[in-house]
Motif scaffolding. Structure first.
Motif, PDB file in Angstrom:
ATOM      1  N   ARG A   1       0.858  -1.169   0.000  1.00 36.60           N
ATOM      2  CA  ARG A   1       0.000   0.000   0.000  1.00 36.60           C
ATOM      3  C   ARG A   1       0.896   1.221   0.000  1.00 36.60           C
ATOM      4  N   LEU A   2       0.709   2.100  -0.975  1.00 35.44           N
ATOM      5  CA  LEU A   2       1.578   3.248  -1.126  1.00 35.44           C
ATOM      6  C   LEU A   2       0.937   4.478  -0.523  1.00 35.44           C
TER       7      LEU A   2
ATOM      8  N   VAL B   1       6.000   7.050   3.183  1.00 37.30           N
ATOM      9  CA  VAL B   1       5.803   5.802   3.905  1.00 37.30           C
ATOM     10  C   VAL B   1       5.175   4.774   2.977  1.00 37.30           C
ATOM     11  N   LEU B   2       5.734   3.580   2.993  1.00 31.40           N
ATOM     12  CA  LEU B   2       5.229   2.453   2.213  1.00 31.40           C
ATOM     13  C   LEU B   2       4.758   1.379   3.184  1.00 31.40           C
ATOM     14  N   LEU B   3       3.526   0.931   3.041  1.00 31.73           N
ATOM     15  CA  LEU B   3       3.008  -0.140   3.874  1.00 31.73           C
ATOM     16  C   LEU B   3       3.159  -1.461   3.138  1.00 31.73           C
ATOM     17  N   VAL B   4       3.810  -2.420   3.774  1.00 32.65           N
ATOM     18  CA  VAL B   4       4.027  -3.740   3.208  1.00 32.65           C
ATOM     19  C   VAL B   4       3.284  -4.744   4.070  1.00 32.65           C
ATOM     20  N   THR B   5       2.393  -5.504   3.467  1.00 33.22           N
ATOM     21  CA  THR B   5       1.583  -6.442   4.240  1.00 33.22           C
ATOM     22  C   THR B   5       1.679  -7.841   3.657  1.00 33.22           C
TER      23      THR B   5
ATOM     24  N   ALA C   1       5.550  -0.550   8.234  1.00 31.62           N
ATOM     25  CA  ALA C   1       5.809   0.706   7.542  1.00 31.62           C
ATOM     26  C   ALA C   1       7.281   0.764   7.166  1.00 31.62           C
ATOM     27  N   LEU C   2       7.548   1.084   5.901  1.00 30.92           N
ATOM     28  CA  LEU C   2       8.917   1.210   5.415  1.00 30.92           C
ATOM     29  C   LEU C   2       9.171   2.638   4.950  1.00 30.92           C
TER      30      LEU C   2
END
Length: 237
Positions: free
Chosen positions: A4-5, A32-36, A43-44
Motif C-alpha cells: 500500500r503506497l 511511507v510504504l506499507l508492506v503487508t 511501515a517502510l
C-alpha cells in the motif's frame, strides 16, 4: 505480499503521468510504504527501505483520518498448519501505536473471514470484504462496531469516495459505485475487464483508477470510456 503506497513519491509520479492519484496516497503523505503479508503490516521508509515499525498485527492495514488502524487478524486460538496457523481473519482496529485493539467483526469459522478494510474519509465507518462458506460480499460497519451490514453481494473490495457518499468496487469484471444514501448502483465500465482489486479515487472524486487485465485504467466517476497510460502491469512474451 501486498503493497500500500502512502507516499508523496506516488503523487509526484501520478502528476507526471497525468493519472488519477489514489485517495489513500493523498491522505497520508510523508514517504511511507506499507508492506503487508498474511501475518502483519509494516511501515517502510521509501527512500531507504528501512523498516520503521509494525503498524498492524495483521494484514491489509490501513489508517483513518483519526489515526486509528484497521487490519485483518485472526483472534482465535491458533490451529497448527504446515505454514503456521489455520483460521479465518477478523476485522480489528487499534490505536496509533498498535495498542487498544478492538475486534469489530469476529468470524468463528475456519475459512473466509474479514479482509481488505478501508476507512471512510471522516474515520467513522469502514468497508471490508466478508467471506464465509456460501456467502461473499462487501460489508460496512461503524468504527465503534455497530451497524454492521452487507451493502453489495459477491463483489470485490471497496473504497469510499472522497466525500464519503459512495463506495467503489468491482463486480462481474466491471467498476461500480454504490450510493450509500439511496443504495443505487452505477455501473461505470461494461467490458468486464476489471480485476478483483478495489478501484481508487482521484482526490476530487471525478475519476477512478483500477487494474485491468494488462494495464491500469482510468474511468470518469460518471461512467464512460476508460483511458490510461500505456504501461502494462505484466506481459508474457
Amino acid at each position: 505480499m501486498k503493497l500500500r503506497l502512502l507516499s508523496t513519491v506516488i503523487i509526484a509520479a501520478a502528476v507526471v503521468l497525468g493519472v488519477a492519484v489514489p485517495a489513500q496516497a493523498a491522505a497520508r503523505p510523508g514517504g511511507v510504504l506499507l508492506v503487508t503479508d498474511a501475518w502483519s503490516t509494516h511501515a517502510l521508509d521509501v527512500r531507504t527501505g528501512a523498516r520503521l515499525s509494525e503498524v498492524g498485527n495483521g494484514s491489509d492495514a490501513t489508517i483513518s483520518a483519526r489515526g486509528r488502524w484497521a487490519y485483518a487478524h485472526d483472534v482465535d486460538e491458533c490451529i497448527p498448519d504446515i505454514e503456521g496457523c489455520w483460521g479465518a481473519p477478523d476485522l480489528v482496529t487499534s490505536g496509533p501505536a498498535g495498542g487498544a485493539e478492538r475486534v469489530l467483526v469476529h468470524n468463528p469459522e475456519r475459512s473466509g473471514g474479514a479482509t481488505d478494510p478501508a476507512w471512510s474519509p471522516d474515520g467513522r465507518r469502514l468497508v471490508y470484504s466478508w467471506h464465509t462458506p456460501g456467502e461473499r460480499g462487501l460489508n460496512m460497519i461503524n468504527a465503534d462496531g455497530t451497524g454492521n451490514e452487507q451493502i453489495v453481494s459477491f463483489s470485490g473490495p471497496g473504497r469510499f469516495s472522497p466525500d464519503g457518499r459512495g463506495v467503489a468496487f468491482v463486480k462481474d469484471g466491471n467498476v461500480q459505485v454504490i450510493d450509500l444514501r439511496t443504495r443505487a448502483v452505477r455501473v461505470l465500465t461494461t467490458d468486464g475487464d476489471a480485476l478483483y482489486d478495489a478501484p481508487d479515487w482521484s482526490p476530487d472524486g471525478r475519476r477512478l483508477v483500477y487494474a485491468a487485465a494488462d494495464s491500469f485504467r482510468i474511468v470518469p466517476a460518471t461512467g464512460g470510456p476508460s483511458t490510461g497510460p500505456t504501461c502494462p502491469a505484466s506481459r508474457t512474451r
